[in-house]
Design a protein around this motif. Structure first.
Motif, PDB file in Angstrom:
ATOM      1  N   TYR A  11       0.784  -1.056   0.041  1.00 12.34           N
ATOM      2  CA  TYR A  11      -0.180   0.014  -0.062  1.00 12.34           C
ATOM      3  C   TYR A  11       0.923   1.245   0.045  1.00 12.34           C
ATOM      4  N   LEU A  12       2.236   1.104   0.503  1.00 12.80           N
ATOM      5  CA  LEU A  12       3.108   2.452   0.486  1.00 12.80           C
ATOM      6  C   LEU A  12       3.424   2.597  -1.024  1.00 12.80           C
ATOM      7  N   SER A  13       3.434   1.532  -1.572  1.00 13.24           N
ATOM      8  CA  SER A  13       3.821   1.603  -3.109  1.00 13.24           C
ATOM      9  C   SER A  13       2.765   2.319  -4.049  1.00 13.24           C
ATOM     10  N   ARG A  14       1.376   1.685  -3.440  1.00  9.55           N
ATOM     11  CA  ARG A  14       0.324   2.492  -4.110  1.00  9.55           C
ATOM     12  C   ARG A  14       0.322   3.723  -3.763  1.00  9.55           C
ATOM     13  N   ALA A  15       0.634   4.191  -2.345  1.00 12.33           N
ATOM     14  CA  ALA A  15       0.605   5.512  -2.198  1.00 12.33           C
ATOM     15  C   ALA A  15       1.759   6.538  -2.939  1.00 12.33           C
ATOM     16  N   LYS A  16       2.768   6.020  -3.244  1.00 18.47           N
ATOM     17  CA  LYS A  16       3.847   6.560  -3.999  1.00 18.47           C
ATOM     18  C   LYS A  16       3.057   6.748  -5.541  1.00 18.47           C
ATOM     19  N   GLU A  17       2.573   5.629  -6.055  1.00 19.38           N
ATOM     20  CA  GLU A  17       2.021   5.712  -7.205  1.00 19.38           C
ATOM     21  C   GLU A  17       0.842   6.806  -7.440  1.00 19.38           C
ATOM     22  N   ASN A  18       0.124   6.918  -6.461  1.00 16.16           N
ATOM     23  CA  ASN A  18      -0.955   8.122  -6.408  1.00 16.16           C
ATOM     24  C   ASN A  18      -0.291   9.428  -6.249  1.00 16.16           C
ATOM     25  N   MET A  19       0.846   9.587  -5.638  1.00 14.37           N
ATOM     26  CA  MET A  19       1.401  11.120  -5.547  1.00 14.37           C
ATOM     27  C   MET A  19       2.229  11.372  -6.699  1.00 14.37           C
ATOM     28  N   ASP A  20       2.720  10.274  -7.307  1.00 14.74           N
ATOM     29  CA  ASP A  20       3.529  10.795  -8.584  1.00 14.74           C
ATOM     30  C   ASP A  20       2.681  11.034  -9.920  1.00 14.74           C
ATOM     31  N   LYS A  21       1.430  10.164  -9.879  1.00 16.20           N
ATOM     32  CA  LYS A  21       0.281  10.260 -11.066  1.00 16.20           C
ATOM     33  C   LYS A  21      -0.181  11.918 -10.834  1.00 16.20           C
ATOM     34  N   ASN A  22      -0.093  12.350  -9.516  1.00 17.56           N
ATOM     35  CA  ASN A  22      -0.708  13.728  -9.565  1.00 17.56           C
ATOM     36  C   ASN A  22       0.670  14.762  -9.516  1.00 17.56           C
ATOM     37  N   GLY A  23       1.981  14.226 -10.026  1.00 15.64           N
ATOM     38  CA  GLY A  23       3.131  15.185 -10.100  1.00 15.64           C
ATOM     39  C   GLY A  23       3.577  15.656  -8.799  1.00 15.64           C
ATOM     40  N   PHE A  24       3.464  14.883  -7.472  1.00 17.13           N
ATOM     41  CA  PHE A  24       3.998  15.277  -6.431  1.00 17.13           C
ATOM     42  C   PHE A  24       5.376  14.771  -6.121  1.00 17.13           C
ATOM     43  N   ILE A  25       6.021  13.998  -6.842  1.00 19.82           N
ATOM     44  CA  ILE A  25       7.202  13.288  -6.611  1.00 19.82           C
ATOM     45  C   ILE A  25       8.283  13.677  -7.378  1.00 19.82           C
ATOM     46  N   SER A  26       8.190  13.625  -8.837  1.00 16.92           N
ATOM     47  CA  SER A  26       9.013  13.885  -9.775  1.00 16.92           C
ATOM     48  C   SER A  26       9.667  15.478  -9.324  1.00 16.92           C
ATOM     49  N   GLY A  27      11.096  15.617  -9.237  1.00 23.46           N
ATOM     50  CA  GLY A  27      11.638  16.750  -8.943  1.00 23.46           C
ATOM     51  C   GLY A  27      11.439  17.323  -7.506  1.00 23.46           C
ATOM     52  N   ALA A  28      10.380  16.601  -6.890  1.00 27.06           N
ATOM     53  CA  ALA A  28      10.660  17.062  -5.496  1.00 27.06           C
ATOM     54  C   ALA A  28      11.821  16.769  -4.726  1.00 27.06           C
ATOM     55  N   ARG A  29      12.396  17.682  -3.335  1.00 29.15           N
ATOM     56  CA  ARG A  29      13.355  17.672  -2.866  1.00 29.15           C
ATOM     57  C   ARG A  29      13.092  17.458  -1.262  1.00 29.15           C
ATOM     58  N   GLY A  30      12.856  16.083  -1.168  1.00 26.68           N
ATOM     59  CA  GLY A  30      12.406  15.658   0.481  1.00 26.68           C
ATOM     60  C   GLY A  30      11.301  16.115   0.787  1.00 26.68           C
ATOM     61  N   GLN A  31      10.300  16.790  -0.016  1.00 31.68           N
ATOM     62  CA  GLN A  31       9.053  17.423   0.447  1.00 31.68           C
ATOM     63  C   GLN A  31       8.141  16.116   0.698  1.00 31.68           C
ATOM     64  N   TYR A  32       8.141  14.853   0.054  1.00 25.62           N
ATOM     65  CA  TYR A  32       7.297  13.881   0.049  1.00 25.62           C
ATOM     66  C   TYR A  32       8.000  12.744   0.603  1.00 25.62           C
ATOM     67  N   GLU A  33       7.544  12.302   1.811  1.00 24.31           N
ATOM     68  CA  GLU A  33       8.222  11.288   2.495  1.00 24.31           C
ATOM     69  C   GLU A  33       7.462   9.952   2.447  1.00 24.31           C
ATOM     70  N   PHE A  34       7.931   8.625   2.453  1.00 25.31           N
ATOM     71  CA  PHE A  34       7.289   7.270   2.520  1.00 25.31           C
ATOM     72  C   PHE A  34       8.000   6.550   3.468  1.00 25.31           C
ATOM     73  N   ILE A  35       7.271   6.261   4.443  1.00 27.80           N
ATOM     74  CA  ILE A  35       8.217   5.381   5.515  1.00 27.80           C
ATOM     75  C   ILE A  35       7.266   4.021   5.904  1.00 27.80           C
ATOM     76  N   CYS A  36       7.960   3.112   5.747  1.00 33.02           N
ATOM     77  CA  CYS A  36       7.501   1.534   5.765  1.00 33.02           C
ATOM     78  C   CYS A  36       7.829   1.012   6.946  1.00 33.02           C
ATOM     79  N   THR A  37       6.902   1.210   8.209  1.00 34.98           N
ATOM     80  CA  THR A  37       7.382   0.703   9.371  1.00 34.98           C
ATOM     81  C   THR A  37       5.775   0.591  10.329  1.00 34.98           C
ATOM     82  N   ASP A  38       5.999   0.209  11.507  1.00 34.17           N
ATOM     83  CA  ASP A  38       4.782   0.089  12.266  1.00 34.17           C
ATOM     84  C   ASP A  38       4.709   1.342  12.934  1.00 34.17           C
ATOM     85  N   VAL A  39       3.334   1.750  12.809  1.00 31.30           N
ATOM     86  CA  VAL A  39       3.199   3.214  13.181  1.00 31.30           C
ATOM     87  C   VAL A  39       3.422   3.667  14.646  1.00 31.30           C
ATOM     88  N   MET A  40       3.092   2.709  15.647  1.00 33.95           N
ATOM     89  CA  MET A  40       3.530   2.931  17.020  1.00 33.95           C
ATOM     90  C   MET A  40       5.026   2.867  17.232  1.00 33.95           C
TER      91      MET A  40
END
Length: 349
Positions: free
Chosen positions: A205-234
Motif C-alpha cells: 500500500y505504501l507503493s500505491r501511495a507513491k504511485e498516487n502521489m507521482d500520478k498527480n505530479g508530487f514526486i518527480s523533481g521534489a526535494r524531500g518534500q514527500y516522504e514514505f516510511i514503511c514501518t509500524d506506526v506505533m
C-alpha cells in the motif's frame, strides 16, 4: 442440474428487487447531480438503506475513459453464501442494479463481507485480476482496484475530511499515519503542504501511495518534500532517532480497529489503545497544531480526559463527525472523527 427456487423465494425476491431498484433510481438522480457539481467521480449510491437488502453499492468512473463500474458489498450476517436461494437473490438484485444504472455486468464486482474477528485483514488479497484505474476527486487522481481486495483503495466516507485537509494544508507539515494508499497525502500535497510524510506497515500500500502521489505530479523533481516510511506506526511514533524528532502541524490518524500483522510485535486494538495512540501522536504535533483522529469502531468510548498531552501543553477536543460525513453517506455514521488541537499551557499569572 439447475436448482429449483421455491415460489415463495421468487416472489419475495421480486418484491425486494423492486424496492431496491426504486431506491437506486431515486438516489442516483440526486447523487449524480451532486457529484458532477463537486468534481466527484466515486461515490456511494446505496448503503444498506433497506435492512432486508444488506448491500453497499459504490459507483466508480475511470478518469481517462469515462467508463463506469459498480463495486457491490454483500454483508453476510449468517453462513448463507453457499445457499442457492441466497445466490439467486443476490443475482436478481445485481441484475436490477445493472439495468437501473446502465452498467454492464462485466463492470460489476461483488464482494462478500463477513463479521471480522481479527483473524483476517480487510487488506488481504482475494484474487489476481487487477482491474485498476484512476478516479478523480476534487481534481486529484486516486488509483482504485475493484477486483483483488475487499476494499478498493479509496475510503469514500473520508472524502469530506480529505477535502478539509486539502483546504488547511498550505505551507504546513502533514503526517499521514496508517496512510493506506495515500489519498489523504495526495489531497494534502494538492493543498500546497510544505511536507507530507506517509507512514504504513504495508509495502504494497505504501507503493500505491507513491504511485498516487507521482500520478498527480508530487514526486518527480521534489526535494524531500514527500516522504514514505514503511514501518509500524506505533514504533514510528515512539522512535527517538534524530529524524523522528520532526514535528508536524497536522497529523491524520485513522487506524484499523484491529491489527495483528506478522511484521510487527505490536498488536493494535484501537478500542483499547486509542488514548495512548492519541497521546504519542501529540508528542509529534507542533504547538498550535491539529490531530485528526478517526475510527469506524462503534464500541470505542472517546473521553478526552484519558488523553495525556505533552508536559506544558493542553488540548481542546471537538467532535467533527457530522461535518466529515459526505452527502452520499447522509443519515449514516460510517466513522467518527475528532479534531484535537494542542496549545501551550501558561502558568497562572
Amino acid at each position: 442440474m439447475q436448482c429449483v427456487i421455491p415460489e415463495e423465494i421468487r416472489l419475495k425476491t421480486e418484491q425486494q428487487t423492486e424496492f431496491f431498484v426504486n431506491r437506486l433510481q431515486k438516489k442516483a438522480r440526486h447523487l449524480s447531480k451532486w457529484a458532477s457539481r463537486n468534481g466527484i467521480h466515486a461515490y456511494r449510491i446505496y448503503g444498506r438503506d433497506i435492512p432486508e437488502i444488506p448491500l453497499d453499492v459504490d459507483l466508480y468512473e475511470d478518469a481517462f475513459t469515462g467508463e463506469k463500474f459498480l463495486h457491490i458489498s454483500f454483508y453476510q450476517y449468517k453462513d448463507t453464501t453457499d445457499n442457492e436461494d441466497e445466490k439467486y437473490r443476490l443475482k436478481k438484485l445485481t441484475d436490477g442494479a445493472s439495468k437501473t444504472l446502465s452498467i454492464p455486468e462485466k463492470n460489476i464486482f461483488i464482494k462478500t463481507r463477513k463479521r471480522q474477528r481479527g483473524e483476517k485483514s480487510q487488506y488481504e488479497k482475494l484474487r489476481e485480476k487487477d482491474l485498476s484505474f484512476f478516479v478523480e476527486e476534487y481534481g486529484s487522481l486516486i488509483k482504485v482496484n475493484l477486483s483483488d481486495y475487499l476494499d478498493t483503495g479509496l475510503f469514500l466516507d473520508h472524502r469530506a475530511l480529505r477535502h478539509k485537509i486539502r483546504q488547511e494544508a498550505a505551507g504546513k507539515k502533514i503526517l499521514n499515519l496508517f496512510c493506506y494508499t495515500g489519498a489523504f497525502s495526495v489531497q494534502a500535497a494538492a493543498g500546497g503542504a510544505a511536507l507530507v510524510t506517509s507512514v504504513d506497515l504495508s509495502k504494497t500500500y505504501l507503493s500505491r501511495a507513491k504511485e498516487n502521489m507521482d500520478k498527480n505530479g508530487f514526486i518527480s523533481g521534489a526535494r524531500g518534500q514527500y516522504e514514505f516510511i514503511c514501518t509500524d506506526v506505533m514504533e514510528f511514533l515512539q522512535e527517538k532517532s534524530t529524524h523522528r524528532k520532526e514535528h508536524w502541524d497536522i497529523i491524520i490518524c485513522d487506524p484499523p480497529t484491529f491489527s495483528n500483522s506478522k511484521r510487527t510485535k505490536n498488536d493494535l486494538d484501537t478500542d483499547r489503545d486509542w488514548a495512548f495512540l492519541c497521546g504519542v501522536c501529540l508528542k509529534k504535533l507542533s504547538i498550535g497544531g491539529t490531530l485528526y483522529f478517526s475510527t469506524n469502531s462503534k464500541r470505542l468510548r472517546f473521553d478526552m480526559d484519558k488523553i495525556t498531552p505533552p508536559t506544558g501543553t493542553e488540548i481542546l477536543c471537538r467532535d467533527i463527525t457530522a461535518e466529515t460525513i459526505p452527502e452520499d453517506f447522509r443519515g449514516k455514521k460510517p466513522h467518527r472523527c475528532w479534531e484535537i488541537t494542542m496549545k501551550e499551557r501558561f502558568p497562572p499569572a
